[in-house]
Design a protein around this motif. Sequence first.
Motif, PDB file in Angstrom:
ATOM      1  N   LEU A 226      23.275  58.184  33.658  1.00  0.00           N
ATOM      2  CA  LEU A 226      22.359  57.345  34.169  1.00  0.00           C
ATOM      3  C   LEU A 226      20.912  58.075  34.201  1.00  0.00           C
ATOM      4  CD1 LEU A 226      21.585  54.863  35.966  1.00  0.00           C
ATOM      5  CD2 LEU A 226      22.422  55.911  38.001  1.00  0.00           C
ATOM      6  N   LEU A 227      19.611  57.320  33.795  1.00  0.00           N
ATOM      7  CA  LEU A 227      18.490  58.075  33.374  1.00  0.00           C
ATOM      8  C   LEU A 227      17.694  57.474  34.573  1.00  0.00           C
ATOM      9  CD1 LEU A 227      18.190  57.948  29.727  1.00  0.00           C
ATOM     10  CD2 LEU A 227      18.743  60.017  30.932  1.00  0.00           C
ATOM     11  N   ARG A 228      17.707  56.343  34.797  1.00  0.00           N
ATOM     12  CA  ARG A 228      16.785  55.543  35.726  1.00  0.00           C
ATOM     13  C   ARG A 228      17.403  54.227  36.301  1.00  0.00           C
ATOM     14  NH1 ARG A 228      11.143  56.362  35.827  1.00  0.00           N
ATOM     15  NH2 ARG A 228      11.603  58.387  34.881  1.00  0.00           N
ATOM     16  N   GLN A 229      16.845  53.754  37.566  1.00  0.00           N
ATOM     17  CA  GLN A 229      17.333  52.620  37.952  1.00  0.00           C
ATOM     18  C   GLN A 229      16.157  51.888  38.739  1.00  0.00           C
ATOM     19  OE1 GLN A 229      20.538  52.003  41.304  1.00  0.00           O
ATOM     20  NE2 GLN A 229      20.760  54.364  40.753  1.00  0.00           N
ATOM     21  N   TRP A 230      15.989  50.581  38.735  1.00  0.00           N
ATOM     22  CA  TRP A 230      15.108  49.950  39.433  1.00  0.00           C
ATOM     23  C   TRP A 230      15.330  48.769  39.957  1.00  0.00           C
ATOM     24  CZ3 TRP A 230      14.490  50.501  34.375  1.00  0.00           C
ATOM     25  CH2 TRP A 230      14.170  49.302  33.432  1.00  0.00           C
ATOM     26  N   GLY A 231      14.783  48.164  40.941  1.00  0.00           N
ATOM     27  CA  GLY A 231      14.776  46.854  41.495  1.00  0.00           C
ATOM     28  C   GLY A 231      15.687  46.688  42.756  1.00  0.00           C
ATOM     29  N   SER A 232      15.413  45.553  43.570  1.00  0.00           N
ATOM     30  CA  SER A 232      16.172  45.197  44.687  1.00  0.00           C
ATOM     31  C   SER A 232      16.173  43.611  44.800  1.00  0.00           C
ATOM     32  CB  SER A 232      15.261  45.718  45.695  1.00  0.00           C
ATOM     33  OG  SER A 232      13.742  45.269  45.791  1.00  0.00           O
ATOM     34  N   ARG A 233      16.841  43.275  45.744  1.00  0.00           N
ATOM     35  CA  ARG A 233      16.717  41.961  46.265  1.00  0.00           C
ATOM     36  C   ARG A 233      15.798  41.340  46.963  1.00  0.00           C
ATOM     37  NH1 ARG A 233      21.301  38.365  47.016  1.00  0.00           N
ATOM     38  NH2 ARG A 233      20.488  36.324  47.023  1.00  0.00           N
ATOM     39  N   ASN A 234      15.272  40.161  46.707  1.00  0.00           N
ATOM     40  CA  ASN A 234      13.854  39.534  47.374  1.00  0.00           C
ATOM     41  C   ASN A 234      13.845  39.808  48.697  1.00  0.00           C
ATOM     42  OD1 ASN A 234      13.845  38.268  44.820  1.00  0.00           O
ATOM     43  ND2 ASN A 234      14.173  36.197  45.650  1.00  0.00           N
ATOM     44  N   LYS A 235      12.776  39.981  48.953  1.00  0.00           N
ATOM     45  CA  LYS A 235      12.381  40.397  50.664  1.00  0.00           C
ATOM     46  C   LYS A 235      11.455  39.269  50.845  1.00  0.00           C
ATOM     47  CE  LYS A 235      13.556  45.142  50.555  1.00  0.00           C
ATOM     48  NZ  LYS A 235      12.929  46.427  51.087  1.00  0.00           N
ATOM     49  N   GLY A 236      11.628  38.480  51.980  1.00  0.00           N
ATOM     50  CA  GLY A 236      10.583  37.335  52.231  1.00  0.00           C
ATOM     51  C   GLY A 236      10.770  36.147  51.500  1.00  0.00           C
ATOM     52  N   LEU A 237      10.080  35.270  51.329  1.00  0.00           N
ATOM     53  CA  LEU A 237      10.142  34.061  50.755  1.00  0.00           C
ATOM     54  C   LEU A 237       9.674  34.004  49.206  1.00  0.00           C
ATOM     55  CD1 LEU A 237       9.005  31.192  53.470  1.00  0.00           C
ATOM     56  CD2 LEU A 237      11.231  31.630  52.677  1.00  0.00           C
ATOM     57  N   LYS A 238       8.518  34.653  49.076  1.00  0.00           N
ATOM     58  CA  LYS A 238       8.095  34.538  47.544  1.00  0.00           C
ATOM     59  C   LYS A 238       8.421  35.992  47.137  1.00  0.00           C
ATOM     60  CE  LYS A 238       4.224  33.845  44.469  1.00  0.00           C
ATOM     61  NZ  LYS A 238       2.991  33.605  44.474  1.00  0.00           N
ATOM     62  N   PRO A 239       9.420  36.202  46.005  1.00  0.00           N
ATOM     63  CA  PRO A 239       9.757  37.563  45.331  1.00  0.00           C
ATOM     64  C   PRO A 239       8.539  38.060  44.804  1.00  0.00           C
ATOM     65  CG  PRO A 239      10.524  35.821  44.128  1.00  0.00           C
ATOM     66  CD  PRO A 239       9.752  35.051  45.258  1.00  0.00           C
ATOM     67  N   GLY A 240       8.545  39.550  44.919  1.00  0.00           N
ATOM     68  CA  GLY A 240       7.709  40.432  44.317  1.00  0.00           C
ATOM     69  C   GLY A 240       7.818  41.015  43.018  1.00  0.00           C
ATOM     70  N   PRO A 241       7.159  41.760  42.455  1.00  0.00           N
ATOM     71  CA  PRO A 241       7.296  42.414  41.082  1.00  0.00           C
ATOM     72  C   PRO A 241       8.609  43.221  41.416  1.00  0.00           C
ATOM     73  CG  PRO A 241       5.128  42.424  41.472  1.00  0.00           C
ATOM     74  CD  PRO A 241       5.530  41.873  42.551  1.00  0.00           C
ATOM     75  N   GLY A 242       9.588  43.436  40.618  1.00  0.00           N
ATOM     76  CA  GLY A 242      10.681  44.278  40.733  1.00  0.00           C
ATOM     77  C   GLY A 242      11.752  43.835  41.646  1.00  0.00           C
ATOM     78  N   GLN A 243      11.542  42.718  42.304  1.00  0.00           N
ATOM     79  CA  GLN A 243      12.486  42.045  43.049  1.00  0.00           C
ATOM     80  C   GLN A 243      13.322  40.887  42.307  1.00  0.00           C
ATOM     81  OE1 GLN A 243      10.663  40.757  46.644  1.00  0.00           O
ATOM     82  NE2 GLN A 243      10.547  42.648  47.353  1.00  0.00           N
ATOM     83  N   PHE A 244      14.711  40.975  42.422  1.00  0.00           N
ATOM     84  CA  PHE A 244      15.647  40.119  41.697  1.00  0.00           C
ATOM     85  C   PHE A 244      16.555  39.289  42.588  1.00  0.00           C
ATOM     86  CE2 PHE A 244      15.022  43.929  38.935  1.00  0.00           C
ATOM     87  CZ  PHE A 244      14.340  43.401  38.010  1.00  0.00           C
ATOM     88  N   ASN A 245      16.812  38.030  41.925  1.00  0.00           N
ATOM     89  CA  ASN A 245      17.796  37.306  42.515  1.00  0.00           C
ATOM     90  C   ASN A 245      18.785  36.803  41.437  1.00  0.00           C
ATOM     91  OD1 ASN A 245      19.349  35.604  44.201  1.00  0.00           O
ATOM     92  ND2 ASN A 245      17.824  34.196  44.931  1.00  0.00           N
TER      93      ASN A 245
END
Length: 383
Positions: A226-245
Amino acid sequence: MYIGMLQNNMAAACFLLTLLGLATFSLSVPVEYEDSNFGDLWNFVRPQQTIEFKTDPRVRVQNNWPKSGIHFGQIGGVAVDSSGNVHVFHRGDHVWDYSTFDAHDVYQGPHDRPITTDSVVQLNSQTGDIDINQTWGRNMFYMPHGLTIDHEDNFWLTDVALHQVMKFPKGSHKPSLTIGVAFQPGSDDYHLCKPTDIAVAKNGDFFVADGYCNSRILKFSKQGKLLRQWGSRNKGLKPGPGQFNVPHGLALLEDADLLCVADRENNRIQCFRAGLKDSQTTGKHITTIDHPGLGPVYGISYNPTDDLLYAINGPGGVPVQGFTIDIKEDGSSKIIGTWKPKVSGFNKPHDLAVSRDGRNVYVGEIGPNNIWKFNIQKQWRQY
């Protein structure tokens, strides 16, 4: 004044109750078509518009392909090898429905009953015939999902029931590399949770979309470190960059050093630096293709011969169709056209793949379990 305040408060309360009602309803719908994730309120409150795109005249369906009489289970993935052969990763008699996983994403089917038919089927690109000598995978998989064939014709597959990614060297039916622990969902460095897709670079580095539970992208070395990981679940109504659903599909634009992600339930495509030229830039957000007419994006595939990205959406308040997208290294992009079967249209597309020579795009559907072939004409007018 008191009456006015009361009316305003009641209106606000009704709005919140409406949202809560929608959220409650979302818990009761099936999960992609059978596994669709409707847990984010943004899908309910974002503006819905009817958008008309130009038709891409280059992309034309080839009728009567494959031949009639071929039956698949639910099609998880589609890929094309260096010889132009088409490979379908399907679920046989296994079906993803309400009872397939528990609330903790643990597979509820019997662990001693894998799919007993060949899950990987090879089709001749010209005739659509099955090559019975090149079909394989029986008694190995439980809930097939993603399929990628790299530049060396190694097969990379994901199984959402096993929570694993597996690499099968060319000509081998035994994995040489496995990421994740069988039947154990998790979010640490050693576990996956319903991984959806893989993209592989020429240097051997590979990326995993993980997936239905973890909303993250992982980058591994050729050896599986594993070299790198990124991303997270949406927070709030409008998703931001790097947030996924539900990051559902991947496409690697290697020359541009871009990794694009079909961010399915956010109705968009996000593109990041792949870090193949400079590892320090891995995961840097470059652009988001967030057109109101996209709908939930299920699959994406890059065609280096015409430097275009092809995408397929699914039902979600907009027409179900394929998209041709012009995307540049700096992240600028334009949807230049759409395509679909003229007579029947699409029903529930799940994945797509462009052939190495750039002359064909194949789309696999779930319900009905079809695969479509489209020819890409090379002579076309500029948009």
